[in-house]
Write an enzyme that holds these catalytic residues in place. Structure first.
Site, PDB file in Angstrom:
ATOM      1  NE  ARG A  30       7.924  -7.207 -40.584  1.00  0.00           N
ATOM      2  CZ  ARG A  30       8.893  -6.890 -39.223  1.00  0.00           C
ATOM      3  NH1 ARG A  30       9.608  -7.537 -38.863  1.00  0.00           N
ATOM      4  NH2 ARG A  30       9.171  -5.441 -39.008  1.00  0.00           N
ATOM      5  CG  HIS A  80       7.578 -11.439 -45.297  1.00  0.00           C
ATOM      6  ND1 HIS A  80       8.604 -11.694 -44.795  1.00  0.00           N
ATOM      7  CD2 HIS A  80       6.330 -11.550 -45.374  1.00  0.00           C
ATOM      8  CE1 HIS A  80       7.574 -12.894 -43.928  1.00  0.00           C
ATOM      9  NE2 HIS A  80       7.010 -12.605 -44.104  1.00  0.00           N
ATOM     10  CG  ASP A 122      10.468 -17.687 -40.732  1.00  0.00           C
ATOM     11  OD1 ASP A 122      10.484 -17.606 -42.046  1.00  0.00           O
ATOM     12  OD2 ASP A 122      10.324 -16.557 -40.447  1.00  0.00           O
ATOM     13  CE  LYS A 176       9.102 -15.847 -37.720  1.00  0.00           C
ATOM     14  NZ  LYS A 176       9.909 -14.494 -37.967  1.00  0.00           N
ATOM     15  NE  ARG A 230       5.823 -13.139 -36.371  1.00  0.00           N
ATOM     16  CZ  ARG A 230       7.779 -12.029 -35.659  1.00  0.00           C
ATOM     17  NH1 ARG A 230       7.404 -12.285 -34.239  1.00  0.00           N
ATOM     18  NH2 ARG A 230       8.834 -12.574 -36.311  1.00  0.00           N
ATOM     19  CG  ASP A 253      11.162  -5.427 -36.467  1.00  0.00           C
ATOM     20  OD1 ASP A 253      11.702  -3.708 -36.636  1.00  0.00           O
ATOM     21  OD2 ASP A 253      10.478  -5.618 -37.186  1.00  0.00           O
ATOM     22  CB  THR A 254      13.592  -6.916 -31.962  1.00  0.00           C
ATOM     23  OG1 THR A 254      12.472  -8.961 -32.572  1.00  0.00           O
ATOM     24  CG2 THR A 254      10.735  -6.820 -32.718  1.00  0.00           C
ATOM     25  N   GLY A 255      15.579  -8.814 -33.525  1.00  0.00           N
ATOM     26  CA  GLY A 255      16.543  -9.312 -33.355  1.00  0.00           C
ATOM     27  C   GLY A 255      16.376 -10.439 -33.284  1.00  0.00           C
ATOM     28  N   GLY A 256      14.095 -11.055 -32.989  1.00  0.00           N
ATOM     29  CA  GLY A 256      14.928 -12.189 -31.992  1.00  0.00           C
ATOM     30  C   GLY A 256      14.513 -13.371 -32.518  1.00  0.00           C
TER      31      GLY A 256
END
Ligand code: R5P
Length: 358
Positions: free
Chosen positions: A108, A142, A185, A208, A210, A238-241
Site C-alpha cells: 500500500r 495493491h 474505493d 472513499k 482516507r 486490514d482493520t475492516g474499516g
C-alpha cells in the site's frame, strides 16, 4: 497442463527445490502435493536477542529454488526472514531463486501521498532484488505498477478465477443480471470490472476518503445497487474499516442492496475486525465471506461456520505456474486454461451458450 514424466521434465523436476518459510509451510505442502515433490527442509532459529538464523538443510547448488513466504504480520520479521533465506540460498550457489510471496506486505505504500514520506514498497522491491531474488510470483498487488519497482520478472497473479469458479459452484446462479460487483474505493475499480466482465454483471464504485492511516470514510456510490445482489471486492482487509463502511452505505435506505457478499484476496483481519465480521454475518447484514489462503489463517478462522466462510486456495494455481516456469511454458496459457475452465463451467450451468453473449 498435464503432469509430464518425460525424461526432460523429470530432470527439471530433479533440479527443483521447494522451500516453505514460517507461516507459509502449509501452503508450501499443498503446492508440493500438486507438484509431486517434497518440501525441502530448513533450520530456522532465533538468537536470544531476536536475531534470525537460517540454514538450508540440503544442497541447492545448481538448483531452481522456489521459496514460499508471505510477508504478512509480523510483517517486519517475515520480511527479514525472507531476505536472510535469499542470502543463504545465494551463498549456497542456487541457480535461480524464485520468490513466491502470495501476499506482498508494504504494497500500500507505493507512492508519496504527501511530502517527507517513504515509498516503502519500492524499498522492499530493492531489498529483495539486491539480496539475490531472480523472480517474484505474487497475488493481487495493491497496484499493478509495483511490478515496475523490480528489474526482475514479476508475475502479479489474479485470485479472480479461483473466486469466480467458487461462486459458480456455490451460488449456482444461472443469471448474473442482478449481480453487481462493488469496489469499495476508486483504486479497486479495475478489479471489480474483471469479475463483472467475466460473468456479464454490472459494477459500482464507492467514493472513499482516507483520513489517515487505517481510517477512512465513504461518501457516495456510483452505480445501481438497489435490490441488487452485491459482491464487495477488495484486495486487502486490514482493520475492516473500508468494507464495514461500504456495507453501511449499501444498507442505507436509499441504496438498500438485496444481499451483500464480501470477496477479499488478502485476509489480514487485524485487531478485533474478525469479531466484527462474525457479528455482521450472524446478524445477516452480510451473507458470506470469500477469502484466499495467501495469508496463513487456519487458527484465526477455526470457529467460523462453513455457511459464513469459504477459503479459496491459491495452491493449485501456484503449482501450475511453477510447472510452466520450470518447463519454459507460457504463463499466459496457464491463465487461458483457467479462464476456459471457468467459462466451460458457466456453459454447463446455463446449458445455453447464448447466455454469455448477452
Ligand atoms: C486500500 O486501498 C486497500 O485496497 C484496502 O481497501 C485497504 O487496505 C483496507 O484496509 P482497512 O481494512 O484497514 O480499511
Amino acid at each position: 497442463m498435464q503432469d509430464c514424466y518425460c525424461c526432460c521434465c523429470n530432470n527439471k523436476k530433479k533440479n527443483l527445490v521447494l522451500l516453505g518459510l514460517s507461516g507459509s509451510d502449509q501452503l508450501a505442502q499443498e503446492i508440493a502435493g500438486f507438484l509431486k515433490i517434497k518440501v525441502s527442509e530448513l533450520a530456522l532459529k532465533r538468537f536470544a536477542d531476536g536475531e534470525i538464523f537460517v540454514k538450508v538443510k540440503s544442497s541447492v547448488r545448481g538448483k531452481n529454488v522456489f521459496l514460499i513466504k508471505s510477508t504478512s504480520p509480523p510483517v517486519n520479521d517475515n520480511l527479514l526472514e525472507l531476505l536472510i533465506t535469499i542470502d543463504a540460498l545465494k551463498r549456497a550457489s542456487a541457480k535461480t531463486i524464485n520468490l513466491v510471496v502470495p501476499y506482498y506486505g508494504y504494497a500500500r505504500q507505493d507512492r508519496k501521498e504527501s511530502g517527507r514520506e517513504a515509498i516503502t514498497s519500492k524499498l522492499v522491491a530493492d531489498l529483495l532484488t539486491k539480496s539475490g531474488a531472480d523472480r517474484l510470483l505474487t497475488f493481487e498487488l495493491h497496484s499493478p505498477q509495483i511490478q515496475g519497482f523490480f528489474d526482475i520478472p514479476v508475475d502479479d497473479l489474479r485470485a479472480t478465477y479461483g473466486f469466480i469458479d467458487t461462486l459458480i459452484k456455490e451460488q449456482k446462479n444461472d443469471s448474473y443480471r442482478d449481480v453487481v460487483f462493488v469496489s469499495p474505493d476508486l483504486g479497486g475499480i479495475r478489479r471489480a470490472r474483471r469479475y463483472a466482465k467475466f460473468l456479464g454483471a454490472k459494477i459500482a464504485v464507492i467514493d472513499k476518503i482516507r483520513k489517515k492511516i487505517n481510517e477512512s470514510k465513504t461518501t457516495f456510490i456510483l452505480g445501481e445497487v438497489k435490490n441488487k445482489i452485491c459482491y464487495l471486492v477488495d484486495d486487502i482487509l486490514d482493520t475492516g474499516g473500508t468494507i464495514i463502511n461500504a456495507i453501511k452505505l449499501l444498507r442505507k435506505k436509499k441504496n438498500k442492496a438485496k444481499k451483500i457478499f464480501v470477496i477479499i484476496t488478502h485476509a489480514l483481519f487485524s485487531g478485533n475486525s474478525l469479531a466484527k465480521f462474525k457479528e455482521l454475518l450472524e446478524k445477516g447484514e452480510i451473507e458470506k465471506l470469500f477469502i484466499t489462503n495467501t495469508i496463513p489463517l487456519a487458527a484465526k478462522f477455526e470457529t467460523f461456520n462453513d455457511k459464513y466462510l469459504k477459503i479459496v486456495s491459491v495452491g493449485k494455481f501456484i503449482a501450475d505456474i511453477i510447472k510452466a516456469i520450470i518447463n519454459d511454458f507460457s504463463l499466459t496459457e496457464v491463465y487461458n486454461k483457467k479462464v476456459s475452465g471457468v467459462i466451460q463451467k458457466l456453459f454447463e450451468l446455463k446449458k445455453n451458450k447464448d447466455f454469455l453473449k448477452k
